[in-house]
Design a protein around this motif. Structure first.
Motif, mmCIF file in Angstrom:
data_model
loop_
_atom_site.group_PDB
_atom_site.id
_atom_site.type_symbol
_atom_site.label_atom_id
_atom_site.label_comp_id
_atom_site.label_asym_id
_atom_site.label_seq_id
_atom_site.Cartn_x
_atom_site.Cartn_y
_atom_site.Cartn_z
ATOM 1 N N ALA A 1 52.298 59.864 44.940
ATOM 2 C CA ALA A 1 52.317 61.109 44.164
ATOM 3 C C ALA A 1 51.612 60.896 42.821
ATOM 4 N N HIS A 2 51.837 59.745 42.200
ATOM 5 C CA HIS A 2 51.185 59.420 40.931
ATOM 6 C C HIS A 2 49.687 59.193 41.133
ATOM 7 N N VAL A 3 49.338 58.516 42.219
ATOM 8 C CA VAL A 3 47.928 58.288 42.537
ATOM 9 C C VAL A 3 47.217 59.632 42.694
ATOM 10 N N GLN A 4 47.839 60.547 43.409
ATOM 11 C CA GLN A 4 47.231 61.858 43.656
ATOM 12 C C GLN A 4 47.060 62.651 42.351
ATOM 13 N N ARG A 5 48.084 62.629 41.489
ATOM 14 C CA ARG A 5 47.981 63.345 40.207
ATOM 15 C C ARG A 5 46.855 62.793 39.353
ATOM 16 N N PHE A 6 46.758 61.462 39.296
ATOM 17 C CA PHE A 6 45.701 60.840 38.506
ATOM 18 C C PHE A 6 44.329 61.162 39.109
ATOM 19 N N LYS A 7 44.233 61.115 40.420
ATOM 20 C CA LYS A 7 42.978 61.433 41.105
ATOM 21 C C LYS A 7 42.550 62.870 40.810
ATOM 22 N N GLU A 8 43.478 63.802 40.910
ATOM 23 C CA GLU A 8 43.164 65.208 40.650
ATOM 24 C C GLU A 8 42.751 65.422 39.198
ATOM 25 N N CYS A 9 43.427 64.756 38.280
ATOM 26 C CA CYS A 9 43.070 64.878 36.864
ATOM 27 C C CYS A 9 41.652 64.366 36.629
ATOM 28 N N MET A 10 41.326 63.233 37.206
ATOM 29 C CA MET A 10 39.986 62.671 37.025
ATOM 30 C C MET A 10 38.925 63.558 37.682
ATOM 31 N N GLN A 11 39.243 64.130 38.836
ATOM 32 C CA GLN A 11 38.295 65.033 39.491
ATOM 33 C C GLN A 11 38.055 66.273 38.634
ATOM 34 N N ASP A 12 39.113 66.815 38.056
ATOM 35 C CA ASP A 12 38.972 67.973 37.158
ATOM 36 C C ASP A 12 38.105 67.622 35.962
ATOM 37 N N TYR A 13 38.346 66.443 35.390
ATOM 38 C CA TYR A 13 37.540 66.004 34.254
ATOM 39 C C TYR A 13 36.064 65.883 34.653
ATOM 40 N N GLN A 14 35.802 65.253 35.791
ATOM 41 C CA GLN A 14 34.422 65.060 36.238
ATOM 42 C C GLN A 14 33.738 66.396 36.512
ATOM 43 N N LYS A 15 34.461 67.335 37.082
ATOM 44 C CA LYS A 15 33.896 68.656 37.346
ATOM 45 C C LYS A 15 33.551 69.353 36.026
ATOM 46 N N HIS A 16 34.481 69.315 35.081
ATOM 47 C CA HIS A 16 34.254 69.932 33.778
ATOM 48 C C HIS A 16 33.082 69.263 33.068
ATOM 49 N N ARG A 17 33.024 67.959 33.123
ATOM 50 C CA ARG A 17 31.944 67.206 32.471
ATOM 51 C C ARG A 17 30.590 67.565 33.087
ATOM 52 N N ALA A 18 30.529 67.678 34.408
ATOM 53 C CA ALA A 18 29.278 68.048 35.082
ATOM 54 C C ALA A 18 28.828 69.439 34.656
ATOM 55 N N GLU A 19 29.779 70.367 34.548
ATOM 56 C CA GLU A 19 29.448 71.727 34.103
ATOM 57 C C GLU A 19 28.907 71.721 32.678
ATOM 58 N N GLU A 20 29.517 70.921 31.806
ATOM 59 C CA GLU A 20 29.054 70.822 30.429
ATOM 60 C C GLU A 20 27.636 70.236 30.362
ATOM 61 N N LEU A 21 27.356 69.251 31.175
ATOM 62 C CA LEU A 21 26.033 68.633 31.182
ATOM 63 C C LEU A 21 24.990 69.626 31.680
ATOM 64 N N LYS A 22 25.337 70.438 32.686
ATOM 65 C CA LYS A 22 24.417 71.445 33.198
ATOM 66 C C LYS A 22 24.093 72.472 32.108
ATOM 67 N N LYS A 23 25.119 72.862 31.348
ATOM 68 C CA LYS A 23 24.919 73.821 30.247
ATOM 69 C C LYS A 23 23.984 73.219 29.188
ATOM 70 N N GLN A 24 24.166 71.951 28.890
ATOM 71 C CA GLN A 24 23.334 71.294 27.893
ATOM 72 C C GLN A 24 21.884 71.233 28.369
ATOM 73 N N ILE A 25 21.672 70.959 29.639
ATOM 74 C CA ILE A 25 20.330 70.861 30.190
ATOM 75 C C ILE A 25 19.651 72.231 30.152
ATOM 76 N N LYS A 26 20.385 73.288 30.503
ATOM 77 C CA LYS A 26 19.830 74.632 30.476
ATOM 78 C C LYS A 26 19.481 75.068 29.054
ATOM 79 N N ALA A 27 20.289 74.632 28.092
ATOM 80 C CA ALA A 27 20.079 75.013 26.704
ATOM 81 C C ALA A 27 18.877 74.295 26.092
ATOM 82 N N SER A 28 18.464 73.198 26.702
ATOM 83 C CA SER A 28 17.341 72.404 26.166
ATOM 84 C C SER A 28 16.009 73.055 26.426
#
Length: 80
Positions: free
Chosen positions: A53-80
């Protein structure tokens, strides 16, 4: 001629106020609490299967972070 004497590894520890680099990286993701809970579970049970259960929570948190980070990077690239 004799072989050189091996030198011992430097095993001095950094002061306690310096965080482990892995802990610093995880702290930047916002998943530090989930990671700590997983570590505590592992320390208590010594069996990752009992901490799924702890492994799954940590995995989901990291996946959410990675998804958010990818979206932020895409926004930065478009803004350039």
């Amino acid at each position: 001629m004799s072989a050189p004497v091996p030198q011992p590894h430097n095993r001095t520890r950094k002061p306690d106020d310096e965080d482990d680099p892995v802990d610093q990286m995880i702290g930047r993701t916002g998943c530090a609490a989930a990671h700590l809970a997983l570590q505590e579970c592992m320390a208590e049970h010594q069996d990752w299967r009992r901490c799924q259960a702890h492994v799954q929570r940590f995995k989901e948190c990291m996946q959410d972070y990675q998804k958010h980070r990818a979206e932020e990077l895409k926004k930065q690239i478009k803004a350039s």
